[in-house]
Design a protein around this motif. Sequence first.
Motif, PDB file in Angstrom:
ATOM      1  N   GLU A  71       2.408   2.068  -3.339  1.00  0.00           N
ATOM      2  CA  GLU A  71       1.477   2.732  -4.260  1.00  0.00           C
ATOM      3  C   GLU A  71       1.223   4.185  -3.873  1.00  0.00           C
ATOM      4  O   GLU A  71       1.217   5.070  -4.717  1.00  0.00           O
ATOM      5  CB  GLU A  71       0.144   1.982  -4.286  1.00  0.00           C
ATOM      6  N   GLU A  72       0.995   4.435  -2.584  1.00  0.00           N
ATOM      7  CA  GLU A  72       0.591   5.770  -2.131  1.00  0.00           C
ATOM      8  C   GLU A  72       1.752   6.737  -1.950  1.00  0.00           C
ATOM      9  O   GLU A  72       1.566   7.943  -2.016  1.00  0.00           O
ATOM     10  CB  GLU A  72      -0.210   5.651  -0.832  1.00  0.00           C
ATOM     11  N   LYS A  73       2.924   6.236  -1.637  1.00  0.00           N
ATOM     12  CA  LYS A  73       4.138   7.045  -1.455  1.00  0.00           C
ATOM     13  C   LYS A  73       3.953   8.207  -0.480  1.00  0.00           C
ATOM     14  O   LYS A  73       4.284   9.355  -0.782  1.00  0.00           O
ATOM     15  CB  LYS A  73       4.640   7.560  -2.797  1.00  0.00           C
ATOM     16  N   THR A  74       3.439   7.911   0.705  1.00  0.00           N
ATOM     17  CA  THR A  74       3.274   8.943   1.725  1.00  0.00           C
ATOM     18  C   THR A  74       4.590   9.246   2.442  1.00  0.00           C
ATOM     19  O   THR A  74       4.721  10.290   3.064  1.00  0.00           O
ATOM     20  CB  THR A  74       2.235   8.521   2.787  1.00  0.00           C
ATOM     21  N   LYS A  79       0.841  -1.204   0.000  1.00  0.00           N
ATOM     22  CA  LYS A  79       0.000   0.000   0.000  1.00  0.00           C
ATOM     23  C   LYS A  79       0.877   1.255   0.000  1.00  0.00           C
ATOM     24  O   LYS A  79       0.617   2.206  -0.740  1.00  0.00           O
ATOM     25  CB  LYS A  79      -0.925  -0.011   1.221  1.00  0.00           C
ATOM     26  N   GLU A  80       1.910   1.259   0.816  1.00  0.00           N
ATOM     27  CA  GLU A  80       2.812   2.415   0.861  1.00  0.00           C
ATOM     28  C   GLU A  80       3.562   2.572  -0.457  1.00  0.00           C
ATOM     29  O   GLU A  80       3.832   3.688  -0.902  1.00  0.00           O
ATOM     30  CB  GLU A  80       3.797   2.298   2.024  1.00  0.00           C
TER      31      GLU A  80
END
Length: 110
Positions: free
Chosen positions: A14-17, A11-12
């Motif tokens: 993909e989201e690159k927070t 998930k990270e």
Amino acid sequence: MDLFTKSLILKEKEEKTGKLLLPGLLTGIIPEDLTTLEHLDTIIIQDSKCSKITFPSNLQKLTKLKNIHIHQTLITEIPEELFSAISITNLCLGGNKIEHISENICNLKI
């Protein structure tokens, strides 16, 4: 393998927070996939019943990783792999059961 942890890493990716939160880590083993998150600057591990946490041995690949927070776990030692991560400037270990600190802690720039 802890599928929940692996899904949070994906998930990270993909989201690159820049922040990876791993609540309730089950196995204590963080998959090698972690080192594909080149943008990552913060890892937070909290509320884990693990007495030992193992990071990937090539953690130094994460050159943007500055912050590691390990809170409310049962670890008794700081994971050795952290000492090779030269970019870490903030290591928070509140609420753990740390009994021993390796002299390798001097390798960190904290």
